[in-house]
Scaffold this motif. Structure first.
Motif, PDB file in Angstrom:
ATOM      1  N   LEU A   1       0.832  -1.201   0.000  1.00  0.00           N
ATOM      2  CA  LEU A   1       0.000   0.000   0.000  1.00  0.00           C
ATOM      3  C   LEU A   1       0.873   1.260   0.000  1.00  0.00           C
ATOM      4  CD1 LEU A   1      -2.929   0.887  -0.082  1.00  0.00           C
ATOM      5  CD2 LEU A   1      -2.932   0.928   2.404  1.00  0.00           C
ATOM      6  N   MET A   2       1.951   1.231   0.754  1.00  0.00           N
ATOM      7  CA  MET A   2       2.860   2.374   0.791  1.00  0.00           C
ATOM      8  C   MET A   2       3.519   2.591  -0.576  1.00  0.00           C
ATOM      9  SD  MET A   2       4.399   1.679   4.594  1.00  0.00           S
ATOM     10  CE  MET A   2       5.610   2.980   4.593  1.00  0.00           C
ATOM     11  N   GLU A   3       3.900   1.518  -1.237  1.00  0.00           N
ATOM     12  CA  GLU A   3       4.490   1.636  -2.576  1.00  0.00           C
ATOM     13  C   GLU A   3       3.478   2.207  -3.568  1.00  0.00           C
ATOM     14  OE1 GLU A   3       6.094  -2.130  -3.832  1.00  0.00           O
ATOM     15  OE2 GLU A   3       7.316  -2.292  -2.024  1.00  0.00           O
ATOM     16  N   HIS A   4       2.235   1.705  -3.521  1.00  0.00           N
ATOM     17  CA  HIS A   4       1.195   2.218  -4.411  1.00  0.00           C
ATOM     18  C   HIS A   4       0.920   3.696  -4.131  1.00  0.00           C
ATOM     19  CE1 HIS A   4       0.627  -1.671  -6.063  1.00  0.00           C
ATOM     20  NE2 HIS A   4      -0.157  -2.159  -5.112  1.00  0.00           N
ATOM     21  N   TYR A   5       0.918   4.065  -2.862  1.00  0.00           N
ATOM     22  CA  TYR A   5       0.680   5.463  -2.497  1.00  0.00           C
ATOM     23  C   TYR A   5       1.801   6.353  -3.061  1.00  0.00           C
ATOM     24  CZ  TYR A   5      -0.179   9.649   0.279  1.00  0.00           C
ATOM     25  OH  TYR A   5      -0.432  10.939   0.666  1.00  0.00           O
ATOM     26  N   ALA A   6       3.046   5.899  -2.928  1.00  0.00           N
ATOM     27  CA  ALA A   6       4.170   6.676  -3.462  1.00  0.00           C
ATOM     28  C   ALA A   6       4.030   6.836  -4.977  1.00  0.00           C
ATOM     29  CB  ALA A   6       5.497   6.001  -3.116  1.00  0.00           C
TER      30      ALA A   6
ATOM     31  N   ALA B   1      -2.883  10.656 -21.277  1.00  0.00           N
ATOM     32  CA  ALA B   1      -3.619   9.388 -21.173  1.00  0.00           C
ATOM     33  C   ALA B   1      -2.855   8.403 -20.305  1.00  0.00           C
ATOM     34  CB  ALA B   1      -3.869   8.808 -22.565  1.00  0.00           C
ATOM     35  N   GLU B   2      -1.522   8.420 -20.417  1.00  0.00           N
ATOM     36  CA  GLU B   2      -0.686   7.525 -19.602  1.00  0.00           C
ATOM     37  C   GLU B   2      -0.830   7.863 -18.117  1.00  0.00           C
ATOM     38  OE1 GLU B   2       3.992   6.396 -18.876  1.00  0.00           O
ATOM     39  OE2 GLU B   2       3.438   7.433 -20.721  1.00  0.00           O
ATOM     40  N   GLN B   3      -0.829   9.154 -17.790  1.00  0.00           N
ATOM     41  CA  GLN B   3      -0.995   9.557 -16.385  1.00  0.00           C
ATOM     42  C   GLN B   3      -2.356   9.111 -15.862  1.00  0.00           C
ATOM     43  OE1 GLN B   3      -0.235  13.734 -17.044  1.00  0.00           O
ATOM     44  NE2 GLN B   3       1.710  13.642 -15.916  1.00  0.00           N
ATOM     45  N   ARG B   4      -3.370   9.311 -16.658  1.00  0.00           N
ATOM     46  CA  ARG B   4      -4.720   8.901 -16.229  1.00  0.00           C
ATOM     47  C   ARG B   4      -4.795   7.385 -16.055  1.00  0.00           C
ATOM     48  NH1 ARG B   4      -9.283  12.786 -18.429  1.00  0.00           N
ATOM     49  NH2 ARG B   4      -8.077  14.687 -18.650  1.00  0.00           N
ATOM     50  N   GLN B   5      -4.203   6.647 -16.991  1.00  0.00           N
ATOM     51  CA  GLN B   5      -4.231   5.184 -16.919  1.00  0.00           C
ATOM     52  C   GLN B   5      -3.455   4.695 -15.691  1.00  0.00           C
ATOM     53  OE1 GLN B   5      -5.965   2.846 -18.530  1.00  0.00           O
ATOM     54  NE2 GLN B   5      -5.026   1.412 -17.119  1.00  0.00           N
ATOM     55  N   THR B   6      -2.305   5.296 -15.447  1.00  0.00           N
ATOM     56  CA  THR B   6      -1.495   4.900 -14.283  1.00  0.00           C
ATOM     57  C   THR B   6      -2.253   5.189 -12.990  1.00  0.00           C
ATOM     58  OG1 THR B   6       0.539   5.328 -15.516  1.00  0.00           O
ATOM     59  CG2 THR B   6       0.721   5.210 -13.128  1.00  0.00           C
ATOM     60  N   MET B   7      -2.905   6.345 -12.927  1.00  0.00           N
ATOM     61  CA  MET B   7      -3.682   6.689 -11.736  1.00  0.00           C
ATOM     62  C   MET B   7      -4.793   5.661 -11.513  1.00  0.00           C
ATOM     63  SD  MET B   7      -5.527  10.315 -10.823  1.00  0.00           S
ATOM     64  CE  MET B   7      -6.817  10.176 -12.048  1.00  0.00           C
ATOM     65  N   GLU B   8      -5.502   5.307 -12.564  1.00  0.00           N
ATOM     66  CA  GLU B   8      -6.586   4.324 -12.438  1.00  0.00           C
ATOM     67  C   GLU B   8      -6.038   2.944 -12.060  1.00  0.00           C
ATOM     68  OE1 GLU B   8      -9.766   5.131 -12.345  1.00  0.00           O
ATOM     69  OE2 GLU B   8      -9.174   7.205 -12.749  1.00  0.00           O
ATOM     70  N   SER B   9      -4.905   2.582 -12.654  1.00  0.00           N
ATOM     71  CA  SER B   9      -4.289   1.283 -12.344  1.00  0.00           C
ATOM     72  C   SER B   9      -3.871   1.209 -10.882  1.00  0.00           C
ATOM     73  CB  SER B   9      -3.072   1.035 -13.236  1.00  0.00           C
ATOM     74  OG  SER B   9      -3.439   0.919 -14.577  1.00  0.00           O
ATOM     75  N   LEU B  10      -3.319   2.298 -10.387  1.00  0.00           N
ATOM     76  CA  LEU B  10      -2.916   2.316  -8.977  1.00  0.00           C
ATOM     77  C   LEU B  10      -4.124   2.235  -8.055  1.00  0.00           C
ATOM     78  CD1 LEU B  10      -0.004   4.887  -9.134  1.00  0.00           C
ATOM     79  CD2 LEU B  10       0.169   2.485  -8.443  1.00  0.00           C
ATOM     80  N   LEU B  11      -5.202   2.924  -8.411  1.00  0.00           N
ATOM     81  CA  LEU B  11      -6.432   2.814  -7.604  1.00  0.00           C
ATOM     82  C   LEU B  11      -6.934   1.376  -7.574  1.00  0.00           C
ATOM     83  CD1 LEU B  11      -8.503   5.987  -8.521  1.00  0.00           C
ATOM     84  CD2 LEU B  11      -7.661   5.332  -6.260  1.00  0.00           C
ATOM     85  N   VAL B  12      -6.911   0.731  -8.735  1.00  0.00           N
ATOM     86  CA  VAL B  12      -7.361  -0.663  -8.826  1.00  0.00           C
ATOM     87  C   VAL B  12      -6.436  -1.564  -8.011  1.00  0.00           C
ATOM     88  CG1 VAL B  12      -7.600  -2.614 -10.422  1.00  0.00           C
ATOM     89  CG2 VAL B  12      -8.573  -0.391 -11.016  1.00  0.00           C
ATOM     90  N   ALA B  13      -5.118  -1.323  -8.074  1.00  0.00           N
ATOM     91  CA  ALA B  13      -4.155  -2.148  -7.339  1.00  0.00           C
ATOM     92  C   ALA B  13      -4.274  -1.962  -5.829  1.00  0.00           C
ATOM     93  CB  ALA B  13      -2.734  -1.821  -7.798  1.00  0.00           C
ATOM     94  N   MET B  14      -4.650  -0.763  -5.391  1.00  0.00           N
ATOM     95  CA  MET B  14      -4.770  -0.491  -3.956  1.00  0.00           C
ATOM     96  C   MET B  14      -5.970  -1.185  -3.323  1.00  0.00           C
ATOM     97  SD  MET B  14      -3.927   3.522  -3.678  1.00  0.00           S
ATOM     98  CE  MET B  14      -2.291   4.116  -3.403  1.00  0.00           C
ATOM     99  N   ALA B  15      -7.008  -1.399  -4.097  1.00  0.00           N
ATOM    100  CA  ALA B  15      -8.250  -1.945  -3.536  1.00  0.00           C
ATOM    101  C   ALA B  15      -8.049  -3.318  -2.886  1.00  0.00           C
ATOM    102  CB  ALA B  15      -9.337  -1.987  -4.600  1.00  0.00           C
ATOM    103  N   PRO B  16      -7.472  -4.314  -3.558  1.00  0.00           N
ATOM    104  CA  PRO B  16      -7.322  -5.616  -2.895  1.00  0.00           C
ATOM    105  C   PRO B  16      -6.340  -5.581  -1.723  1.00  0.00           C
ATOM    106  CG  PRO B  16      -6.317  -5.686  -5.081  1.00  0.00           C
ATOM    107  CD  PRO B  16      -7.027  -4.373  -4.954  1.00  0.00           C
TER     108      PRO B  16
ATOM    109  N   THR C   1      -4.341  14.563   1.988  1.00  0.00           N
ATOM    110  CA  THR C   1      -4.142  13.101   2.029  1.00  0.00           C
ATOM    111  C   THR C   1      -2.976  12.755   2.945  1.00  0.00           C
ATOM    112  OG1 THR C   1      -2.683  13.147   0.103  1.00  0.00           O
ATOM    113  CG2 THR C   1      -5.013  12.704  -0.308  1.00  0.00           C
ATOM    114  N   GLU C   2      -2.073  13.696   3.149  1.00  0.00           N
ATOM    115  CA  GLU C   2      -0.854  13.423   3.911  1.00  0.00           C
ATOM    116  C   GLU C   2      -1.142  13.024   5.352  1.00  0.00           C
ATOM    117  OE1 GLU C   2       3.419  15.477   5.032  1.00  0.00           O
ATOM    118  OE2 GLU C   2       2.110  16.458   3.602  1.00  0.00           O
ATOM    119  N   SER C   3      -2.092  13.690   6.009  1.00  0.00           N
ATOM    120  CA  SER C   3      -2.376  13.342   7.403  1.00  0.00           C
ATOM    121  C   SER C   3      -2.943  11.921   7.499  1.00  0.00           C
ATOM    122  CB  SER C   3      -3.329  14.355   8.042  1.00  0.00           C
ATOM    123  OG  SER C   3      -4.588  14.325   7.405  1.00  0.00           O
ATOM    124  N   ALA C   4      -3.756  11.519   6.538  1.00  0.00           N
ATOM    125  CA  ALA C   4      -4.284  10.151   6.545  1.00  0.00           C
ATOM    126  C   ALA C   4      -3.168   9.151   6.297  1.00  0.00           C
ATOM    127  CB  ALA C   4      -5.387   9.994   5.502  1.00  0.00           C
ATOM    128  N   TYR C   5      -2.249   9.479   5.400  1.00  0.00           N
ATOM    129  CA  TYR C   5      -1.109   8.599   5.131  1.00  0.00           C
ATOM    130  C   TYR C   5      -0.225   8.487   6.373  1.00  0.00           C
ATOM    131  CZ  TYR C   5       3.152   6.664   3.209  1.00  0.00           C
ATOM    132  OH  TYR C   5       4.256   5.870   2.991  1.00  0.00           O
TER     133      TYR C   5
END
Length: 188
Positions: free
Chosen positions: A71-76, A97-112, A169-173
């Motif tokens: 989770l920490m790696e995905h957050y970084a 488009a790459e930035q948007r795709q990476t952002m969405e991929s990271l959100l998907v990876a963080m969920a599980p 987001t920093e205080s939650a992190y």
């Protein structure tokens, strides 16, 4: 009674006493051996159960550690993507488009990963993960809103930018990292 009969009677009495003593001693030895075996068995069972509990706690702590690290790696990674997208938006350009795709991929990876931490607990870690995930979803939503305002040249572009820039987001992190550290250092 003559001395011979008295000797035989004394010998029989001695033999009966010896046999009785041996029988009582044998029964006591058997009882002592049974009690000793029961106590040894109970101690071995307790030791096995204690060792199994220790192994399970270690196993669960290792799963928590791995999930927290992921989770920490995905957050970084998410921070890097958001910084790049924010830089483009400052220039009133839309994120790539790459930035948007990476952002969405990271959100998907963080969920599980966050669901794993919900599974492994404890409650204070579950709460910290829940808050962090809510903040990450919030900041990405606000970035999308800002990007949409830039794309459409909306009059309220500054409002979207300010909402994004003032979202914390920093205080939650930091709370997640502190809680994860406490949980992972705890021997329980």
């Amino acid at each position: 009674m003559d001395a011979g009969v008295a000797g035989v009677v004394a010998g029989v009495a001695g033999m009966v006493g010896a046999l009785g003593g041996a029988a009582v001693g044998g029964l006591a030895a058997v009882r002592g051996a049974r009690i000793g075996a029961e106590k040894t068995s109970a101690a071995l069972l307790k030791q096995t159960q204690d060792q199994a509990e220790i192994e399970h706690r270690h196993w669960a702590r290792e799963h928590r550690r791995q999930a927290c690290s992921q989770l920490m790696e995905h957050y970084a990674g998410m921070l890097q993507v958001l910084a790049g997208a924010q830089e483009a938006l400052w220039r009133e350009e839309t994120p790539t488009a790459e930035q948007r795709q990476t952002m969405e991929s990271l959100l998907v990876a963080m969920a599980p990963v966050s669901r794993q931490l919900d599974l492994w607990g404890p409650p204070e870690l579950q709460d910290a993960v829940g808050e962090l995930m809510a903040r990450i979803r919030g900041i990405t939503y606000l970035l999308r809103e800002w990007a949409h305002a830039v794309e459409t040249s909306a009059a309220d572009m500054a409002t979207h930018r300010n909402r994004y820039l003032h979202f914390d987001t920093e205080s939650a992190y930091n709370a997640f990292v502190a809680t994860a550290g406490e949980v992972l250092r705890s021997p329980a």
